[in-house]
Write a protein that holds these residues in place. Sequence first.
Motif, PDB file in Angstrom:
ATOM      1  N   GLY A   1       8.347  18.633  -6.476  1.00  0.00           N
ATOM      2  CA  GLY A   1      10.336  17.742  -6.984  1.00  0.00           C
ATOM      3  C   GLY A   1      10.721  17.558  -6.135  1.00  0.00           C
ATOM      4  N   LYS A   2       9.870  17.246  -4.778  1.00  0.00           N
ATOM      5  CA  LYS A   2      10.098  15.883  -3.903  1.00  0.00           C
ATOM      6  C   LYS A   2       9.339  14.984  -4.009  1.00  0.00           C
TER       7      LYS A   2
ATOM      8  N   TYR B   1       0.523  -0.832  -0.087  1.00  0.00           N
ATOM      9  CA  TYR B   1      -0.122  -0.114  -0.337  1.00  0.00           C
ATOM     10  C   TYR B   1       0.948   0.620  -0.488  1.00  0.00           C
ATOM     11  N   VAL B   2       1.811   1.372  -0.175  1.00  0.00           N
ATOM     12  CA  VAL B   2       2.925   2.319  -0.276  1.00  0.00           C
ATOM     13  C   VAL B   2       3.709   3.053  -1.690  1.00  0.00           C
ATOM     14  N   TYR B   3       3.165   4.574  -1.526  1.00  0.00           N
ATOM     15  CA  TYR B   3       3.478   4.034  -2.984  1.00  0.00           C
ATOM     16  C   TYR B   3       5.304   5.625  -3.440  1.00  0.00           C
ATOM     17  N   SER B   4       5.981   5.145  -3.845  1.00  0.00           N
ATOM     18  CA  SER B   4       6.663   6.960  -4.053  1.00  0.00           C
ATOM     19  C   SER B   4       5.688   7.652  -5.776  1.00  0.00           C
TER      20      SER B   4
END
Length: 161
Positions: free
Chosen positions: A48-49, A40-43
Motif C-alpha cells: 500500500g505504500k 534505473y529508478v522505478y516507482s
Amino acid sequence: MMTHMERILKHVVLSEDPSGCFEMVQVKRPNSKYGVKRYYVYSIKINGKWTMTGAHRLAYELFYGVSPGNKLVLHHCDNMKCVKPDHLYLGNYKDNKKDQIERGHQVRGEICGTSILKNDDILNIRERFANGETHTGIAKDYRVSKATIGNIIHGRTWKHI
C-alpha cells in the motif's frame, strides 16, 4: 492495469546480440530539479505504500522469483541500465567495491571532489622527499597532515600516480 513485468518490458530495448544488454530507456525521474535522467529508478507500490526501487532489482525479483532482500543486485555487464536476468547477480557491498576497483570505476586522485591535492602535487611531494625534505615541512606547504604525506611517499595512497 499493467503488471510490473509489463511496465519494465515496455521500457526495455533488447540487444540484437544474444549476449547484449536489455537496457531501460525513457524511464526518468519526473520533474527532477537537477535535470538528471535516471533510467534505473522505478516507482512501485508495496504493502500500500509507493517506494522507489532500482529497475534491475525489480527485474531480478520478477525473473528469478526471489527478493534480493538486503543484498545488492550487481551487473556482470557493468551497465547500470541493464535489466537482463543473466547479467544480474546478488552480492554485498564488498563485492560491489571489488567490482568497482577491478573495472576502474573507483573515484580517486584529483577527480575526487574532496581531493585537496592534484596529480602534479603528488609528483612534487615525492621529489621533495627524495631531495631530503621532511614530512612536516612538505605537509605544512600543502596544508595536509604528516600522515597524508607519509601515505603518499610510501605508496599507500595515490598509487596510480
